[in-house]
Design an enzyme around this catalytic site. Structure first.
Site, PDB file in Angstrom:
ATOM      1  N   HIS A   7     101.584  63.880  60.196  1.00  0.00           N
ATOM      2  CA  HIS A   7     100.758  64.921  59.501  1.00  0.00           C
ATOM      3  C   HIS A   7     100.983  65.154  58.069  1.00  0.00           C
ATOM      4  O   HIS A   7     100.620  66.250  57.512  1.00  0.00           O
ATOM      5  CB  HIS A   7     100.705  66.346  60.166  1.00  0.00           C
ATOM      6  N   HIS A  25      59.334  28.568  50.138  1.00  0.00           N
ATOM      7  CA  HIS A  25      60.027  28.552  51.364  1.00  0.00           C
ATOM      8  C   HIS A  25      61.147  27.442  50.936  1.00  0.00           C
ATOM      9  O   HIS A  25      60.937  26.256  50.464  1.00  0.00           O
ATOM     10  CB  HIS A  25      58.794  27.574  52.291  1.00  0.00           C
ATOM     11  N   LYS A  82     100.815  58.094  32.118  1.00  0.00           N
ATOM     12  CA  LYS A  82     100.398  57.794  33.633  1.00  0.00           C
ATOM     13  C   LYS A  82     100.802  56.436  34.140  1.00  0.00           C
ATOM     14  O   LYS A  82     100.512  55.706  33.506  1.00  0.00           O
ATOM     15  CB  LYS A  82      98.895  58.113  33.669  1.00  0.00           C
TER      16      LYS A  82
END
Length: 435
Positions: free
Chosen positions: A147, A74, A274
């Site tokens: 879109h 507890h 990259k």
């Protein structure tokens, strides 16, 4: 939350020692009010206040609580016993008339309040960066997309202005959610005040500038926490929306803007060329977590009768993690936008890449308004030439000039294909923001 995504403030705020300091703050606030009314000795309160100031609860205390809790199973019992070990016999007057959840829930609100304060400051910093970039690119032409397809000309600054407006709404929600958890609950077992007077709760709330919960059972209603998580989740969609836009603009085929790339940074273990949008991808992933935390928060609202603790284990994870992830993601995105690499020349090239198709609506209106064509006939004429432009790569203006059914003169075509005409109200939009 793992250390990788913890800001220093959130790491300190959600530590075990910080939690126990918040618990003690609640206990002492209740004890102060009780001492004022003669319910506990004033001397005991004074002694404990002095001791806690001179010897604040630290990580060693947290380890002691964990050691005791391993036996008691507890946490509040372990906490109060550890307080007695640390501060002596006067600690027996702590927790007088209260139940565990009084302390846990009210203290958790203290921590959440501080966490939301950190987040609000972070969001305000992000908004300021958006304002700066909106001003810098107020008249930087770019193509608007719907879109994912080229639509009509706009300015790059308008993207930031839209994000500013969204962040303003996020800040309103965050302030409202923060206010919702600024409540004190000190009502005792099942919320009846049988062992603690309502005036104790009211006086603590007044001292903090908070509100006393109008009625409770043995827990503070979890719709309050769900509202906090909802504000964070909705804000998460904002940072994700911004992050996704940057990710799109960094694509090789677009290359209109990109994340900063630091000296010595590498983008791939195998491909030296990259430059990947790893920062905004990271933000996107954290936003997904925020939506998941909200789902758990909503499921925490319905509890059995006056109390169960099915919410407790979940909250030990979702509340620290949600606030930590929000702060981290915000600071990461702020850095991205502050140091964003922008390519205005590439934007203009992309704008003109489709041979003037983005001016089709202006041509349509010229045929209707100035030449008297029906909307259907005007649309058919423009669409026929636009589709041919799509297929052949020929410029729309050249095709219209050569179309024997087009009544537009060279001067009228020049006017219809004027970029400045599309951007003439940008200053009016900015004026709404005092810019």
């Amino acid at each position: 939350m793992i250390d990788r995504y913890l800001t220093p403030e959130m790491k300190a705020l959600w530590s075990e020692a910080s939690k126990y300091r918040a618990w003690l703050r609640v206990e002492l606030a209740a004890m102060q009010a009780q001492a004022r009314h003669g319910e506990v000795p004033q001397a005991a309160f004074d002694t404990l206040t002095a001791q806690s100031a001179a010897d604040p609860l630290d990580e060693a205390f947290a380890l002691k609580v964990a050691e005791i809790e391993a036996v008691t199973r507890h946490d509040i019992v372990a906490f109060t016993r550890a307080l007695t070990d640390r501060y002596g016999d006067e600690a027996r007057f702590i927790h007088h008339g209260l139940t565990s959840t009084d302390v846990v829930d009210t203290a958790q609100n203290l921590v959440l309040d501080e966490a939301l304060g950190v987040i609000i400051t972070d969001v305000e910093a992000l908004r300021e960066v958006c304002r700066i970039q909106a001003a810098a690119h107020k008249h930087t032409p770019t193509v608007g997309r719907t879109h994912g397809i080229h639509a009509e000309p706009m300015t790059f600054g308008l993207k930031f202005l839209n994000w500013m407006a969204t962040l303003d709404r996020d800040l309103e929600r965050l302030h409202a959610a923060r206010k919702r958890i600024q409540v004190v609950m000190l009502s005792g077992s099942v919320g009846t005040f049988a062992h603690v007077s309502p005036r104790i709760e009211e006086e603590v709330a007044q001292a903090w500038g908070w509100q006393a919960a109008p009625v409770t059972n043995q827990t503070l209603a979890r719709d309050r926490h769900a509202e906090v998580l909802s504000a964070l989740a909705i804000y998460g969609t904002t940072v994700e929306k911004i992050a996704v836009e940057i990710r799109h603009l960094q694509r090789s085929e677009v290359r209109e803007a990109m994340e900063p790339f630091g000296k010595g940074q590498t983008g791939s273990s195998s491909m030296p060329h990259k430059k990947n949008p790893i920062l905004t991808e990271n933000v996107t992933g954290l936003a997904r977590l925020l939506r998941g935390y909200l789902l758990t928060g909503l499921e925490n609202v319905p509890l059995w009768h006056e109390r169960d603790i099915s919410h407790s284990s979940a909250e030990r994870v979702i509340l620290p993690d949600a606030t930590a992830a929000t702060s981290y993601a915000t600071r990461r995105l702020t850095g991205v936008l502050r140091d964003l690499v922008v390519f205005p020349d590439r934007m203009l090239r992309n704008l003109n890449d489709l041979g003037g198709l983005v001016f089709s609506q202006r041509v349509l209106h010229a045929l209707i308004d100035e030449k008297g064509l029906t909307r259907e006939d005007a649309y058919t004429l423009v669409q026929r030439n636009a589709l041919r432009s799509w297929e052949t790569g020929e410029g729309l203006r050249d095709l219209l000039k050569a179309d024997p059914e087009s009544p537009l003169s060279d001067a009228e075509l020049d006017e219809a294909f004027d970029l400045g005409w599309y951007l003439r109200h940008v200053d009016d939009i900015y004026a709404r923001f005092g810019m």
